[in-house]
Scaffold this motif. Structure first.
Motif, PDB file in Angstrom:
ATOM      1  N   THR A  38       0.911  -1.025  -0.210  1.00  0.00           N
ATOM      2  CA  THR A  38      -0.014  -0.010  -0.035  1.00  0.00           C
ATOM      3  C   THR A  38       0.955   1.394   0.070  1.00  0.00           C
ATOM      4  O   THR A  38       2.128   1.184   0.287  1.00  0.00           O
ATOM      5  N   TRP A  39       0.037   2.381  -0.417  1.00  0.00           N
ATOM      6  CA  TRP A  39       0.905   3.573  -0.336  1.00  0.00           C
ATOM      7  C   TRP A  39       0.480   4.482   1.000  1.00  0.00           C
ATOM      8  O   TRP A  39      -0.616   4.706   1.075  1.00  0.00           O
ATOM      9  N   GLU A  40       1.362   4.854   1.737  1.00  0.00           N
ATOM     10  CA  GLU A  40       1.047   5.397   2.888  1.00  0.00           C
ATOM     11  C   GLU A  40       2.219   6.552   3.105  1.00  0.00           C
ATOM     12  O   GLU A  40       3.079   6.310   3.321  1.00  0.00           O
ATOM     13  N   GLY A  41       1.652   7.861   3.111  1.00  0.00           N
ATOM     14  CA  GLY A  41       2.654   9.101   3.506  1.00  0.00           C
ATOM     15  C   GLY A  41       3.940   9.128   2.894  1.00  0.00           C
ATOM     16  O   GLY A  41       4.922   9.323   3.168  1.00  0.00           O
ATOM     17  N   ASN A  42       3.580   8.989   1.470  1.00  0.00           N
ATOM     18  CA  ASN A  42       4.558   9.040   0.642  1.00  0.00           C
ATOM     19  C   ASN A  42       5.734   7.947   0.449  1.00  0.00           C
ATOM     20  O   ASN A  42       6.681   7.993  -0.071  1.00  0.00           O
ATOM     21  N   HIS A  43       5.402   6.805   0.964  1.00  0.00           N
ATOM     22  CA  HIS A  43       6.178   5.615   0.868  1.00  0.00           C
ATOM     23  C   HIS A  43       5.095   4.365   0.758  1.00  0.00           C
ATOM     24  O   HIS A  43       3.963   4.367   1.087  1.00  0.00           O
ATOM     25  N   PHE A  44       5.760   3.276  -0.246  1.00  0.00           N
ATOM     26  CA  PHE A  44       4.949   2.118  -0.333  1.00  0.00           C
ATOM     27  C   PHE A  44       5.423   1.258   0.693  1.00  0.00           C
ATOM     28  O   PHE A  44       6.654   1.288   1.384  1.00  0.00           O
ATOM     29  N   THR A  45       4.492   0.477   1.385  1.00  0.00           N
ATOM     30  CA  THR A  45       4.517  -0.560   2.462  1.00  0.00           C
ATOM     31  C   THR A  45       3.986  -1.572   2.401  1.00  0.00           C
ATOM     32  O   THR A  45       2.915  -1.709   1.877  1.00  0.00           O
ATOM     33  N   SER A  56       7.928  -4.451   8.538  1.00  0.00           N
ATOM     34  CA  SER A  56       7.311  -3.909   7.256  1.00  0.00           C
ATOM     35  C   SER A  56       8.445  -4.005   6.184  1.00  0.00           C
ATOM     36  O   SER A  56       9.739  -3.679   6.687  1.00  0.00           O
ATOM     37  N   ASN A  58       9.587  -1.611   3.248  1.00  0.00           N
ATOM     38  CA  ASN A  58       9.434  -0.084   2.943  1.00  0.00           C
ATOM     39  C   ASN A  58      10.077   0.428   1.773  1.00  0.00           C
ATOM     40  O   ASN A  58      11.074  -0.033   1.452  1.00  0.00           O
ATOM     41  N   GLN A  64       2.378   8.635  -5.290  1.00  0.00           N
ATOM     42  CA  GLN A  64       1.173   7.786  -5.252  1.00  0.00           C
ATOM     43  C   GLN A  64       1.072   6.919  -6.775  1.00  0.00           C
ATOM     44  O   GLN A  64       1.041   7.804  -7.884  1.00  0.00           O
ATOM     45  N   GLU A 109      11.737   1.507  11.464  1.00  0.00           N
ATOM     46  CA  GLU A 109      11.572   1.690   9.988  1.00  0.00           C
ATOM     47  C   GLU A 109      12.718   2.724   9.515  1.00  0.00           C
ATOM     48  O   GLU A 109      12.912   2.915   8.353  1.00  0.00           O
TER      49      GLU A 109
END
Length: 156
Positions: A38-45, A56, A58, A64, A109
């Motif tokens: 998923t994409w969360e806060g400018n990062h894929f995780t 995770s 990262n 996005q 992380e």
């Protein structure tokens, strides 16, 4: 191989004196399935819930986009296939770019780290060249087929 991967790998291999090793049970793992990212806060995780390895996968900062497919995993052999660094898992995005995911333990992380692994299935991990000195191996099968045994996480 991308420059960021080279930098992370170089730091881990050249500065063992400042590294700390987190010991965990050896665990069979693989790169995350594309649909779990998923994409969360400018990062894929992608989450990891495996006992002793909660954490995770990262990426660095990215715009996005949708994860289309797994591309490959990159392994750097320190001691043949018995011990090395899983440099990253790479995925193609719908915007034509790629992302590299690296593993982090939960709560770690933001620390520079490398996942130390061993490889059992040499048939799916192919040397990047025919050189006798080759130390990088690619697995371009599916994320599930690029299996490895997680041994430790090394932090800078």
């Amino acid at each position: 191989m991308k420059v960021t991967s080279t930098l992370v790998l170089s730091l881990a291999l050249l500065t063992p004196a400042i590294s700390a090793v987190a010991a965990h049970p050896i665990a069979p793992m693989n790169c995350p399935a594309p649909e779990s990212i998923t994409w969360e806060g400018n990062h894929f995780t992608a989450p990891v819930t495996q006992e002793g390895w909660q954490g995770s996968w990262n990426s660095s900062i990215h715009a996005q986009s949708t994860v289309k497919k797994f591309t490959n995993a990159l392994y750097f052999a320190k001691k043949g296939l018995s011990e090395g660094v899983l440099v990253n898992c790479t995925y193609a995005l719908s915007n034509g770019k790629e992302i590299d995911l690296t593993y982090s333990l939960q709560g770690e992380e933001k620390k520079l780290s490398n996942l130390i692994v061993s490889i059992d299935d040499a048939a799916v991990w192919i040397p990047e060249s025919n050189s006798r000195l080759e130390r990088f191996y690619d697995c371009d099968k599916s994320a599930q087929e690029c299996k490895f045994n997680a041994i430790n996480v090394v932090y800078q």
